[in-house]
Design a protein around this motif. Structure first.
Motif, PDB file in Angstrom:
ATOM      1  N   GLN A   2      44.603  46.073   0.252  1.00 50.78           N
ATOM      2  CA  GLN A   2      45.175  45.566   1.067  1.00 50.78           C
ATOM      3  C   GLN A   2      44.575  45.569   2.442  1.00 50.78           C
ATOM      4  OE1 GLN A   2      48.952  43.207   0.521  1.00 50.78           O
ATOM      5  NE2 GLN A   2      47.437  41.895   0.567  1.00 50.78           N
ATOM      6  N   LYS A   3      44.506  46.354   2.984  1.00 51.64           N
ATOM      7  CA  LYS A   3      43.853  46.378   4.071  1.00 51.64           C
ATOM      8  C   LYS A   3      42.932  48.234   4.087  1.00 51.64           C
ATOM      9  CE  LYS A   3      47.042  45.003   6.428  1.00 51.64           C
ATOM     10  NZ  LYS A   3      47.586  43.531   6.942  1.00 51.64           N
ATOM     11  N   LEU A   4      41.775  47.710   3.260  1.00 53.87           N
ATOM     12  CA  LEU A   4      41.026  48.616   3.448  1.00 53.87           C
ATOM     13  C   LEU A   4      39.769  48.192   4.834  1.00 53.87           C
ATOM     14  CD1 LEU A   4      39.045  49.855   1.273  1.00 53.87           C
ATOM     15  CD2 LEU A   4      37.728  47.845   0.768  1.00 53.87           C
ATOM     16  N   ASP A   5      40.151  47.342   6.112  1.00 54.37           N
ATOM     17  CA  ASP A   5      39.586  47.926   6.889  1.00 54.37           C
ATOM     18  C   ASP A   5      39.696  48.902   7.915  1.00 54.37           C
ATOM     19  OD1 ASP A   5      41.776  46.361   7.203  1.00 54.37           O
ATOM     20  OD2 ASP A   5      40.683  44.989   8.204  1.00 54.37           O
ATOM     21  N   ARG A   6      41.397  48.437   7.421  1.00 45.11           N
ATOM     22  CA  ARG A   6      42.342  50.037   8.129  1.00 45.11           C
ATOM     23  C   ARG A   6      42.669  50.652   7.840  1.00 45.11           C
ATOM     24  NH1 ARG A   6      46.217  48.780  11.695  1.00 45.11           N
ATOM     25  NH2 ARG A   6      47.605  50.836  11.044  1.00 45.11           N
ATOM     26  N   THR A   7      41.742  50.910   6.329  1.00 41.94           N
ATOM     27  CA  THR A   7      41.300  52.585   5.567  1.00 41.94           C
ATOM     28  C   THR A   7      40.062  53.126   5.158  1.00 41.94           C
ATOM     29  OG1 THR A   7      43.215  51.521   3.391  1.00 41.94           O
ATOM     30  CG2 THR A   7      41.805  53.319   2.639  1.00 41.94           C
ATOM     31  N   TYR A   8      38.964  51.988   6.221  1.00 38.48           N
ATOM     32  CA  TYR A   8      37.987  52.443   6.079  1.00 38.48           C
ATOM     33  C   TYR A   8      38.113  53.403   7.556  1.00 38.48           C
ATOM     34  CZ  TYR A   8      33.564  51.697   3.084  1.00 38.48           C
ATOM     35  OH  TYR A   8      32.311  52.122   2.096  1.00 38.48           O
ATOM     36  N   ALA A  58      36.258  41.554   9.364  1.00 36.72           N
ATOM     37  CA  ALA A  58      35.348  40.585  10.232  1.00 36.72           C
ATOM     38  C   ALA A  58      35.694  39.339   9.134  1.00 36.72           C
ATOM     39  CB  ALA A  58      34.088  40.857  10.870  1.00 36.72           C
ATOM     40  N   PHE A  59      35.471  40.380   7.472  1.00 33.32           N
ATOM     41  CA  PHE A  59      35.061  39.037   6.824  1.00 33.32           C
ATOM     42  C   PHE A  59      35.862  39.662   5.921  1.00 33.32           C
ATOM     43  CE2 PHE A  59      30.313  39.544   9.028  1.00 33.32           C
ATOM     44  CZ  PHE A  59      30.802  38.520   9.255  1.00 33.32           C
ATOM     45  N   PRO A  60      37.199  39.519   5.891  1.00 34.44           N
ATOM     46  CA  PRO A  60      38.398  40.127   4.783  1.00 34.44           C
ATOM     47  C   PRO A  60      37.520  39.029   3.490  1.00 34.44           C
ATOM     48  CG  PRO A  60      39.420  38.327   6.775  1.00 34.44           C
ATOM     49  CD  PRO A  60      37.864  38.220   7.379  1.00 34.44           C
ATOM     50  N   ALA A  61      37.182  37.775   2.724  1.00 42.68           N
ATOM     51  CA  ALA A  61      36.561  38.133   1.742  1.00 42.68           C
ATOM     52  C   ALA A  61      35.643  39.090   1.180  1.00 42.68           C
ATOM     53  CB  ALA A  61      36.135  36.461   1.572  1.00 42.68           C
ATOM     54  N   MET A  62      34.868  39.507   1.398  1.00 46.19           N
ATOM     55  CA  MET A  62      34.995  40.531   1.182  1.00 46.19           C
ATOM     56  C   MET A  62      35.705  41.833   0.810  1.00 46.19           C
ATOM     57  SD  MET A  62      32.048  41.471   3.890  1.00 46.19           S
ATOM     58  CE  MET A  62      31.425  43.181   3.748  1.00 46.19           C
ATOM     59  N   ALA A  63      36.792  42.215   1.292  1.00 39.55           N
ATOM     60  CA  ALA A  63      37.696  42.744   1.246  1.00 39.55           C
ATOM     61  C   ALA A  63      39.112  42.071  -0.168  1.00 39.55           C
ATOM     62  CB  ALA A  63      38.458  43.358   2.544  1.00 39.55           C
ATOM     63  N   ARG A  64      38.786  40.983  -0.562  1.00 42.29           N
ATOM     64  CA  ARG A  64      39.452  40.661  -1.075  1.00 42.29           C
ATOM     65  C   ARG A  64      38.747  40.830  -2.814  1.00 42.29           C
ATOM     66  NH1 ARG A  64      40.991  36.910   2.282  1.00 42.29           N
ATOM     67  NH2 ARG A  64      39.935  35.394   1.575  1.00 42.29           N
ATOM     68  N   SER A  65      37.319  40.961  -2.515  1.00 45.68           N
ATOM     69  CA  SER A  65      36.492  41.206  -4.031  1.00 45.68           C
ATOM     70  C   SER A  65      36.917  42.260  -4.770  1.00 45.68           C
ATOM     71  CB  SER A  65      34.889  41.802  -3.811  1.00 45.68           C
ATOM     72  OG  SER A  65      34.382  42.102  -4.736  1.00 45.68           O
ATOM     73  N   LYS A  66      36.988  42.104  -5.935  1.00 42.14           N
ATOM     74  CA  LYS A  66      37.279  43.616  -7.044  1.00 42.14           C
ATOM     75  C   LYS A  66      36.394  44.995  -6.675  1.00 42.14           C
ATOM     76  CE  LYS A  66      39.053  40.499 -10.658  1.00 42.14           C
ATOM     77  NZ  LYS A  66      38.964  39.591 -11.913  1.00 42.14           N
ATOM     78  N   VAL A  67      35.232  44.607  -6.226  1.00 42.12           N
ATOM     79  CA  VAL A  67      34.543  45.213  -5.906  1.00 42.12           C
ATOM     80  C   VAL A  67      34.853  46.236  -4.630  1.00 42.12           C
ATOM     81  CG1 VAL A  67      31.404  45.532  -5.275  1.00 42.12           C
ATOM     82  CG2 VAL A  67      32.563  44.143  -6.985  1.00 42.12           C
ATOM     83  N   MET A  69      37.265  48.355  -3.886  1.00 49.03           N
ATOM     84  CA  MET A  69      37.858  49.208  -2.993  1.00 49.03           C
ATOM     85  C   MET A  69      36.883  50.249  -4.158  1.00 49.03           C
ATOM     86  SD  MET A  69      39.554  51.307  -2.888  1.00 49.03           S
ATOM     87  CE  MET A  69      41.553  51.600  -2.707  1.00 49.03           C
ATOM     88  N   TRP A  70      36.363  49.781  -4.865  1.00 49.82           N
ATOM     89  CA  TRP A  70      35.207  50.566  -5.480  1.00 49.82           C
ATOM     90  C   TRP A  70      34.395  51.098  -4.827  1.00 49.82           C
ATOM     91  CZ3 TRP A  70      36.414  52.769  -9.815  1.00 49.82           C
ATOM     92  CH2 TRP A  70      37.050  52.560 -10.715  1.00 49.82           C
ATOM     93  N   GLN A  71      33.343  50.208  -3.550  1.00 50.43           N
ATOM     94  CA  GLN A  71      32.451  50.123  -2.770  1.00 50.43           C
ATOM     95  C   GLN A  71      33.093  51.997  -1.536  1.00 50.43           C
ATOM     96  OE1 GLN A  71      32.718  50.172   0.857  1.00 50.43           O
ATOM     97  NE2 GLN A  71      30.798  50.791   0.957  1.00 50.43           N
ATOM     98  N   PHE A  72      34.310  51.784  -1.509  1.00 55.55           N
ATOM     99  CA  PHE A  72      34.390  52.415  -0.722  1.00 55.55           C
ATOM    100  C   PHE A  72      34.642  53.766  -1.350  1.00 55.55           C
ATOM    101  CE2 PHE A  72      38.968  54.827   0.098  1.00 55.55           C
ATOM    102  CZ  PHE A  72      39.098  55.425   1.559  1.00 55.55           C
ATOM    103  N   LEU A  73      35.137  53.594  -2.314  1.00 61.10           N
ATOM    104  CA  LEU A  73      35.084  54.464  -3.039  1.00 61.10           C
ATOM    105  C   LEU A  73      34.124  55.850  -3.090  1.00 61.10           C
ATOM    106  CD1 LEU A  73      38.589  54.145  -5.658  1.00 61.10           C
ATOM    107  CD2 LEU A  73      38.875  56.054  -3.967  1.00 61.10           C
ATOM    108  N   VAL A  74      32.841  54.562  -3.707  1.00 62.56           N
ATOM    109  CA  VAL A  74      32.019  55.759  -4.464  1.00 62.56           C
ATOM    110  C   VAL A  74      30.788  56.126  -2.986  1.00 62.56           C
ATOM    111  CG1 VAL A  74      29.655  54.960  -4.887  1.00 62.56           C
ATOM    112  CG2 VAL A  74      31.249  53.679  -6.703  1.00 62.56           C
TER     113      VAL A  74
END
Length: 127
Positions: A2-8, A58-67, A69-74
């Motif tokens: 949900q809050k990948l932007d804030r997590t990053y 800036a682009f919320p659709a990016m954060a909703r992608s299934k990819v 969370m994996w991008q963040f972890l990788v």
């Protein structure tokens, strides 16, 4: 996530504090052989992580992608490995698998961000 932007951005700030502490130790102890590691902590850790967080904001659709969370972890695992390897090399000059693997994993994480940006950023953006 949900809050990948804030997590990053939060992780970016943690990298910033780690880089500042490492830099203070570097300057105080005179171990300037670690200056390259210090730069990697701040640039790949703080700057890029924060930039990625801002892109997810800036682009919320990016954060909703299934990819996403994996991008963040990788990416974050990659830079952690890369920085550990860089510190090891700066310490004794010997090659280490951490740097080599970490570099590849970091590049893969960055390529995943490129994929997300190219495929998801046009559909919805914050003004």
């Amino acid at each position: 996530m949900q809050k990948l932007d804030r997590t990053y951005i939060t992780v970016g700030m943690i990298w910033l504090i780690a880089g500042m502490i490492f830099g203070a130790w570097l300057g105080g102890s005179g171990h300037m052989n670690f200056a390259n590691s210090h730069a990697h902590i701040n640039l790949l850790g703080f700057v890029v992580s924060t930039l990625f967080g801002l892109l997810y904001w800036a682009f919320p659709a990016m954060a909703r992608s299934k990819v996403a969370m994996w991008q963040f972890l990788v990416y974050e695992i990659g830079i952690l490995m890369l920085i550990i390897g860089k510190i090891m090399i700066d310490n004794d000059g010997k090659e280490t698998i951490f740097l080599q693997l970490g570099s590849v994993v970091t590049i893969v994480g960055t390529a995943m961000m490129l994929y997300l940006f190219v495929t998801k950023s046009g559909s919805e953006a914050r003004a």
